[in-house]
Motif scaffolding. Structure first.
Motif: not given
Length: 254
Positions: A12-13, A64-67, A40-52, A79-85
């Motif tokens: 998490n963030l 990001v781990a994708l299983g 992790a949920d895409l929303a969690v990925m997005s939040e942390i990637a944006a923070f980075s 699916f589309v990964l968030p910006r920052g990954v």
């Protein structure tokens, strides 16, 4: 002399902030309750990637781990990964053969979209406890990953709590895998329940990245929260052990 990056897996963030405050070099987003490489949920990925992307005065890559690739062989929606990954990684559990792993890898890459996808590093993962994971041997995955154009190779453990990386693979085997990866131009990373006390034994292996979860958490428990102080101790130990008197790594990170 190059010193390995310290990667800290966060869920998490708040944990991401603690890891960066402790001086980590890389963030990794995963959900430990979902397995060794739980997505992790895409929303969690997005939040942390944006923070980075917002950290001042320093660039902190965000993987990001994708299983497991077998999940894509069984059918998975695109699916589309968030910006920052910056890096994606998938495990080999239940693929059984290297051909099964390669099929899953190709399907996974076809399912994943992202802004500037061509710049995202693809990390092939092997499990040291490959028999328990019903996966190919690490050397087999590394050879196939090189052929398929992976950018990095990570050795992890599938079963957490039943022995760490150094309990399963000896240093000579790790050195052979590192040499093969580096000769092919791949970044080489080590994970698998690594602790502060393990770092000195990894100097001869010359990894480019040392990845941790439990060792960065309160009480060295991967289910606890990441601790800035634990991350700080890990970073200091890596710098001390891989300093000027240490053996030079075999591969210069880009």
């Amino acid at each position: 002399m190059a010193i390995p990056n310290l990667l800290v897996s966060v869920r998490n963030l708040a944990e991401a902030r603690a890891a960066v405050d402790g001086g980590c070099d890389r963030l990794d987003v995963k959900e430990p309750d979902h397995g060794a490489l739980g997505m992790a949920d895409l929303a969690v990925m997005s939040e942390i990637a944006a923070f980075s992307l917002q950290i001042p005065n320093v660039r902190v890559p965000c993987s990001v781990a994708l299983g497991e690739v077998d999940e894509f062989r069984q059918g998975s929606n695109a699916f589309v990964l968030p910006r920052g990954v910056t890096d994606i990684k998938l495990g080999p559990a239940a693929t059984r053969t290297v051909d099964g792993w390669a099929d899953g890898w190709r399907l996974a890459m076809d399912c994943i979209g992202a802004p500037q996808l061509e710049t995202i590093r693809q990390v092939a993962v092997a499990y040291a406890d490959w028999q328990q994971a019903a996966a190919p041997r690490p050397a087999e995955i590394l050879s196939a990953a090189i052929q398929l154009g992976a950018d990095a190779f990570l050795i992890d453990t599938w079963q957490k709590g039943s022995g760490g990386l150094r309990d399963i693979l000896d240093r000579q085997e790790l050195m052979r895998l590192a040499a093969t990866a580096h000769a092919a131009g791949l970044m080489f990373a080590l994970a698998g329940s690594l602790r502060l006390s393990d770092i000195a034994a990894l100097v001869e292996v010359a990894p480019d990245v040392i990845a941790v979860r439990g060792a960065a958490c309160h009480g060295e428990s991967r289910s606890a929260d990441v601790s800035s102080e634990s991350v700080r101790r890990l970073k200091a130990e890596i710098c001390a052990q891989f300093g000027p008197v240490s053996k030079a790594p075999l591969y210069a990170r880009p």
